[in-house]
Design an enzyme around this catalytic site. Structure first.
Site, mmCIF file in Angstrom:
data_model
loop_
_atom_site.group_PDB
_atom_site.id
_atom_site.type_symbol
_atom_site.label_atom_id
_atom_site.label_comp_id
_atom_site.label_asym_id
_atom_site.label_seq_id
_atom_site.Cartn_x
_atom_site.Cartn_y
_atom_site.Cartn_z
ATOM 1 C CD GLN A 63 -2.422 -1.185 2.134
ATOM 2 O OE1 GLN A 63 -2.266 -0.457 3.351
ATOM 3 N NE2 GLN A 63 -3.331 -1.714 2.061
ATOM 4 C CG ASP B 249 -3.945 -9.409 2.905
ATOM 5 O OD1 ASP B 249 -4.085 -8.797 4.245
ATOM 6 O OD2 ASP B 249 -4.142 -8.798 2.266
#
Ligand code: S3P
Length: 426
Positions: free
Chosen positions: A167, A312
């Site tokens: 990100q 994740d």
């Protein structure tokens, strides 16, 4: 609200899952930045991607959903209009961090807000490097709201990432697209590379570090995107199938981007019977079908280099760890502490609820379990979609089932988890 899950008998069938969340966010963003009409197929309809679409609509972009595709009419270079109010990024870290890189070079002020969980997540990681590019962002001491001030021009930078975060990397690359001069973003640990792949940014590897270039030359143009299915969503069904007796599942068109396939590699090393068939490629992103069959899993040592690749999937991997032979150990995963919940704490809480002797460390957790049946428990989702789905899968595998508090938060990435599940339970 509590959702109850009963032990399943077996899994059999075929699944088409929603589009990958990371690629969906980027498709909407790049299509919005480009001039004119782009088409996106298999876009995720999870709440997070809806947050991205909502923000770009506020910036003047037209986004329309049709039965088989989404149409985006983008605004072109610096063509966004000043939003009338604050931009609400909901629960989505990818939305707020990537959009801050896109909004920094615009010639209007914008304010980014989010829900309670997003408001607790660190934003200094994007504010500091963006300020090296000449951007001025006010924040609440490194947290939301972010107030992005207009800037004359973007300064190119050569910057090595301080955290292994796709990100942050993407925010800087997207900001860099607004300068004629080249920025170089350097990463020592490889993180997911969708931004550089989808924009066709040049990548060099020097002394084991990736150096990614960004400049206006690579600003996106309108095009057609196909979003392969989400491997992180598939992981829940992969592990459910592997651990159910006499089961077989085919998951179609799953994203096989090498910076995301760590979960397949790890599960195969754990003795998981997973075969990749029918591999293809579209817009620089690989995808293929996964054929998964019941397996007796064995825990293995998880190498630290693979952690960003599986970040994740760690909650659901730990569920596999409960039913696999030997010790399960995650370390060098401190990034888990700043996800939708503190995922180390969330996992440890629920594992302790089961009576598993789990050791929490600063950057991970470990346990060894020999039991196969556990009493029914009400797990906490901590309003974190991946924790909710991980303990739903646990409950479906446990003889006495289980319950998940506020399972509804699964809609952040997969609003149709229940119907997909019901279609493959036999
Ligand atoms: C994402 C990057 C990862 C990941 C998140 C999506 C992305 O976050 O955990 O779900 O799309 O770039 P970090 O960059 O904070 O590691």
């Amino acid at each position: 609200m509590i959702t109850k899950f009963e032990k399943i008998n077996k899994i059999n069938g075929e699944l088409y899952l929603p589009g990958d969340k990371s690629i969906s966010h980027r498709s909407v963003m790049f299509a919005s930045m480009a001039e004119g009409k782009s088409i996106i197929r298999n876009l995720s309809f999870g709440e997070d991607v809806k947050s991205t679409s909502r923000c770009f609509k506020e910036l003047g972009v037209e986004i329309n959903h049709f039965e088989n595709h989404t149409e985006v009419i983008g605004k072109g270079f610096k063509g966004f209009t000043k939003p009338k109010s604050e931009l609400d990024c909901g629960n989505s870290g990818t939305t707020v961090r990537l959009i801050s890189g896109i909004l920094s070079p615009q010639n209007f002020e914008s304010i980014l807000i989010g829900d309670e969980s997003l408001s607790k997540r660190p934003m200094k990681r994007v504010i500091e490097p963006l300020s090296l590019m000449g951007v001025s962002i006010n924040s609440n001491n490194g947290f939301l709201p972010l107030e992005i001030n207009p800037v004359e021009c973007i300064k190119p930078i050569s910057y090595e990432l301080q955290v292994a975060s796709a990100q942050v990397k993407s925010a800087l690359l997207l900001c860099g697209l607004h300068s004629e001069e080249t920025s170089f973003i350097i990463e020592a640990k490889e993180t997911r590379d969708h931004t550089e792949r989808m924009l066709g940014l040049p990548v060099k590897v020097e002394n084991g570090k990736r150096i990614i270039e960004s400049s206006k030359k690579y600003y996106p143009h309108a095009k057609e995107y196909f979003v392969p299915s989400d491997i992180s969503t598939a992981a829940f069904f992969m592990i459910l199938t592997l651990l159910s007796k006499d089961s077989e599942l085919l998951i179609k068109n799953v994203s096989l981007n090498p910076s995301r396939t760590g979960i397949i590699t790890i599960l195969q090393k754990m003795n998981g019977n997973i075969e990749v068939v029918n591999q293809q490629s579209s817009s620089g992103e690989d995808y293929g079908d996964l054929l998964i069959k019941s397996s007796d899993l064995v825990n293995i040592e998880i190498p630290s280099e693979i952690i960003p690749n599986i970040i994740d999937e760690i909650p659901i991997l730990a569920i596999a760890g409960i039913f696999a032979e030997g010790k399960f150990k995650i370390s060098e995963a401190d990034e888990l502490r700043v996800k939708e919940s503190d995922r180390i704490k969330s996992m440890v809480y629920n594992l302790q609820l089961l009576g598993i002797n789990v050791k929490e460390t600063t950057d991970g957790f470990e346990f060894e379990n020999n039991r196969t049946d556990f009493e029914i428990k009400a797990f906490e989702s901590f309003d974190d979609h991946r924790i909710a789905m991980a303990f739903a899968v646990f409950s479906l595998l446990n003889k006495n089932g289980g319950e998940v508090n506020n399972f509804d938060c699964a809609k952040i990435s997969n609003p149709n988890f229940m119907s997909q599940l019901n279609s493959i339970i036999k």
